[in-house]
Enzyme design. Structure first.
Site, PDB file in Angstrom:
ATOM      1  N   GLY A  16     -52.444  -3.170 111.895  1.00 61.63           N
ATOM      2  CA  GLY A  16     -51.628  -3.552 113.013  1.00 61.63           C
ATOM      3  C   GLY A  16     -50.598  -4.578 112.329  1.00 61.63           C
ATOM      4  O   GLY A  16     -50.129  -4.428 110.985  1.00 61.63           O
ATOM      5  N   GLU A  36     -52.641  -1.239 106.508  1.00 60.30           N
ATOM      6  CA  GLU A  36     -52.345  -0.919 106.997  1.00 60.30           C
ATOM      7  C   GLU A  36     -51.340  -1.567 107.798  1.00 60.30           C
ATOM      8  O   GLU A  36     -51.110  -1.397 108.644  1.00 60.30           O
ATOM      9  CB  GLU A  36     -51.847   0.405 107.651  1.00 60.30           C
ATOM     10  CG  GLU A  36     -51.243   1.453 107.016  1.00 60.30           C
ATOM     11  CD  GLU A  36     -50.156   2.586 107.547  1.00 60.30           C
ATOM     12  OE1 GLU A  36     -49.262   0.807 107.776  1.00 60.30           O
ATOM     13  OE2 GLU A  36     -49.517   3.355 108.129  1.00 60.30           O
ATOM     14  N   CYS A  42     -44.516   1.130 112.304  1.00 53.92           N
ATOM     15  CA  CYS A  42     -44.421   0.340 111.281  1.00 53.92           C
ATOM     16  C   CYS A  42     -42.781   1.386 109.857  1.00 53.92           C
ATOM     17  O   CYS A  42     -42.455   0.386 108.994  1.00 53.92           O
ATOM     18  CB  CYS A  42     -45.450   0.545 110.497  1.00 53.92           C
ATOM     19  SG  CYS A  42     -46.642   2.001 110.095  1.00 53.92           S
TER      20      CYS A  42
HETATM   21  P1  ADP Z   1     -50.584  -5.434 117.715  1.00 55.77           P
HETATM   22  O1  ADP Z   1     -48.799  -6.966 118.162  1.00 55.77           O
HETATM   23  O2  ADP Z   1     -49.358  -4.546 117.307  1.00 55.77           O
HETATM   24  O3  ADP Z   1     -51.600  -5.290 118.687  1.00 55.77           O
HETATM   25  P2  ADP Z   1     -51.935  -7.092 116.046  1.00 55.77           P
HETATM   26  O4  ADP Z   1     -52.210  -7.445 114.287  1.00 55.77           O
HETATM   27  O5  ADP Z   1     -51.528  -8.715 116.843  1.00 55.77           O
HETATM   28  O6  ADP Z   1     -50.203  -5.990 116.207  1.00 55.77           O
HETATM   29  O7  ADP Z   1     -53.405  -6.872 116.624  1.00 55.77           O
HETATM   30  C1  ADP Z   1     -53.571  -5.881 115.285  1.00 55.77           C
HETATM   31  C2  ADP Z   1     -55.382  -5.183 116.174  1.00 55.77           C
HETATM   32  O8  ADP Z   1     -55.927  -6.198 116.108  1.00 55.77           O
HETATM   33  C3  ADP Z   1     -55.702  -5.362 117.922  1.00 55.77           C
HETATM   34  O9  ADP Z   1     -56.479  -4.340 117.792  1.00 55.77           O
HETATM   35  C4  ADP Z   1     -56.137  -6.519 118.265  1.00 55.77           C
HETATM   36  O10 ADP Z   1     -56.912  -6.640 119.447  1.00 55.77           O
HETATM   37  C5  ADP Z   1     -56.324  -7.852 117.007  1.00 55.77           C
HETATM   38  N1  ADP Z   1     -56.770  -8.745 116.994  1.00 55.77           N
HETATM   39  C6  ADP Z   1     -55.606  -9.827 117.166  1.00 55.77           C
HETATM   40  N2  ADP Z   1     -55.425 -10.606 116.446  1.00 55.77           N
HETATM   41  C7  ADP Z   1     -57.298 -11.173 116.431  1.00 55.77           C
HETATM   42  C8  ADP Z   1     -58.041 -12.122 116.097  1.00 55.77           C
HETATM   43  N3  ADP Z   1     -57.963 -13.071 115.728  1.00 55.77           N
HETATM   44  N4  ADP Z   1     -59.123 -11.851 115.701  1.00 55.77           N
HETATM   45  C9  ADP Z   1     -59.832 -10.443 115.907  1.00 55.77           C
HETATM   46  N5  ADP Z   1     -58.771  -9.275 115.881  1.00 55.77           N
HETATM   47  C10 ADP Z   1     -57.661  -9.351 116.439  1.00 55.77           C
END
Ligand code: ADP
Length: 493
Positions: free
Chosen positions: A238, A260, A294
């Protein structure tokens, strides 16, 4: 359950826990087709209770899975690979309607996935460890690789199908059991369809579990991952922004993380580059999946002597890419994932244009489709060119250079360190630069996106740590030292 997606008749999905499709009385949330806004699925909105059940199932399945004979594990992985190949067309359809993926991108992911399954099938037969010579008479010391236990994975929406395999298949292949929390934007292609495939292949109940959740409700599930003693590693794909939040939690819980994250992925075209080949490589590397991967290239540094010819050729090729509904097999550029993504790219293009950049092509949107966009003469302070933050969409910046070393320093001036490419006919010039790049991956004469199942893909700096392929053995196993003494010890007291 079989995920078949027909426009207009939404599938209802459930969690997959301990080998059972179960909704555990969850409410549901809508998953929409980014191209036309139609609801393609009503997915179960799980939380703490489902995550706890999934972790318990994975923990219970772990001892038997870790002890399974390598030949048995191999048979399961090979069967899963055959199922992936058999379901090729359905998977293409699923990735188009759920994630806006073109056939070019979904087929690429499907081929990589079955290749990775077939490679991982043999890893159970790798040597299990080493014998170490001891200075103590009569002592034998051995070091054995052991699985970690339960690995919890966050799977992303973008390269959903392949990156989900990458998140849980590597841990499974080394004897761990897994719980997956797919992105709320693509719960089917980032996890649920994998559960169907592994269930059909005959993977034992509990080895692989999937819990889905509504937008904004990820933390209830991830909190369980960090709190559970059975979870020994969190495998996250993410953004670096979310990774920092989770990394702080991992620090408090003392959990291993594999990350990643994003990339800026520069390409340097030296004066002796094959221009036609570079145009093809850059078009693919920058615009595959609308720039939402990415490893997409974000900035190209071009020797001034070939700049104009390269920009003209690249612009013509990019203009010829068909835009539209990714269910059309000819379409290369489909929709971005959501409105926020369109806004981000549009703001950054406007910011660059307001500062005086030249728009070579693109710059407009229609619904969630953003035209593939090329900017030149971008002032150094425009957000899209600084390298400080990736623009996750079809935006490419091209900059002419007079001096390779200056261009190289600029290309390195980013917190990210995932991939980079150098285009040159001179291998030794290419290798000299490649050696000095502070990235996890450098390609010479290939796009920054040049994955193969066997290659150890991963980043340095803010792009994360951990590697895919066989090298993931370092991430998903521990070393156990065992000594056996056959003579009486000599002790100082
Ligand atoms: P993207 O914008 O590519 O979805 P993110 O990094 O925002 O990437 O999200 C990646 C994953 O992390 C998603 O599956 C999301 O549900 C999860 N996520 C986002 N914010 C949080 C948080 N505060 N705590 C736990 N998981 C999170």
């Amino acid at each position: 359950m079989t995920i078949t997606v027909e426009q207009g008749s939404a599938t209802v999905t459930t969690h997959f826990i301990n080998g059972e499709w179960t909704d555990a009385e969850s409410p549901t949330f809508a998953v929409t087709n980014p191209f036309n806004g139609e609801v393609v699925a009503e997915a179960a909105a799980g939380g703490r209770r489902e995550a706890e059940a999934a972790v318990a199932a994975a923990a219970a399945a772990y001892p038997a899975w870790a002890a399974l004979a390598p030949g048995e594990r191999q048979r399961l992985f090979l069967k899963a690979a055959d199922i992936v190949d058999r379901r090729h067309e359905e998977l293409v359809e699923l990735m188009a309607v759920e994630g806006g993926a073109s056939r070019a991108f979904s087929s690429f992911q499907i081929r990589l996935s079955s290749a990775m399954l077939r490679q991982a099938a043999g890893w159970g037969y790798l040597p299990a460890g080493d014998v170490i010579r001891s200075d103590i008479p009569g002592r034998t010391a051995t070091v054995t690789r052991k699985p970690l236990g339960v690995v919890a994975g966050f799977t992303p929406w973008n390269g959903a199908f392949y990156l989900a395999w990458r998140t849980f298949l590597l841990p499974l292949a080394f004897g761990n059991t897994t719980v997956i929390k797919p992105s709320e934007l693509a719960p089917m292609s980032a996890g649920l369809v994998h559960a169907e495939i592994l269930e059909e292949a005959g993977f034992p109940a509990g080895t692989f579990n999937v819990v889905t959740h509504a937008p904004g409700e990820a933390a209830a599930i991830s909190d369980v991952f960090f709190e559970s003693p059975a979870v020994r590693c969190i495998n996250f794909t993410g953004s670096d922004k979310t990774a920092r939040i989770l990394g702080a939690q991992a620090g408090r819980a003392l959990k291993r993380m594999v990350l990643e994250l994003g990339g800026f992925n520069p390409v340097i075209l030296l004066d002796d580059a094959d221009i036609d080949e570079s145009i093809k490589a850059v078009t693919f590397g920058a615009f595959l999946h609308q720039g939402q991967v990415c490893m997409n290239s974000r900035k190209i540094y071009v020797d001034r002597s070939i700049h104009d010819e390269f920009v003209a050729g690249l612009t013509a090729r990019v203009k010829s890419l068909k835009i539209g509904d990714p269910r059309d097999p000819e379409v290369i550029i489909g929709p971005l994932i959501n409105e926020r993504a369109v806004q981000q790219i549009d703001e950054r293009v406007q910011d660059a244009l307001n500062r005086g950049a030249t728009l070579e092509t693109g710059g407009h949107s229609d619904g969630l489709i953003y035209e593939p966009t090329i900017l030149t003469h971008v002032p150094a302070d425009a957000i899209c060119t600084t390298g400080a933050d990736e623009t996750f969409g079809p935006l490419l910046v091209i900059e002419a250079f007079d001096d390779v070393e200056t261009a190289f320093r600029a290309a390195q001036d980013t917190p990210y360190g995932l991939s980079a490419s150098i285009m040159t006919r001179d291998r030794s010039r290419g290798l000299d630069l490649a050696e000095r790049f502070d990235t996890g991956i450098v390609h010479i004469n290939a796009p920054t996106m040049a994955s193969e199942a066997a290659l150890p893909v991963g980043g340095v700096k803010d792009s994360g740590w951990g590697r895919s392929g066989l090298y993931a053995i370092e991430d998903f196993t521990e070393l156990r030292l065992t000594t056996v003494s056959s003579k009486p010890g000599r002790y100082p007291f």
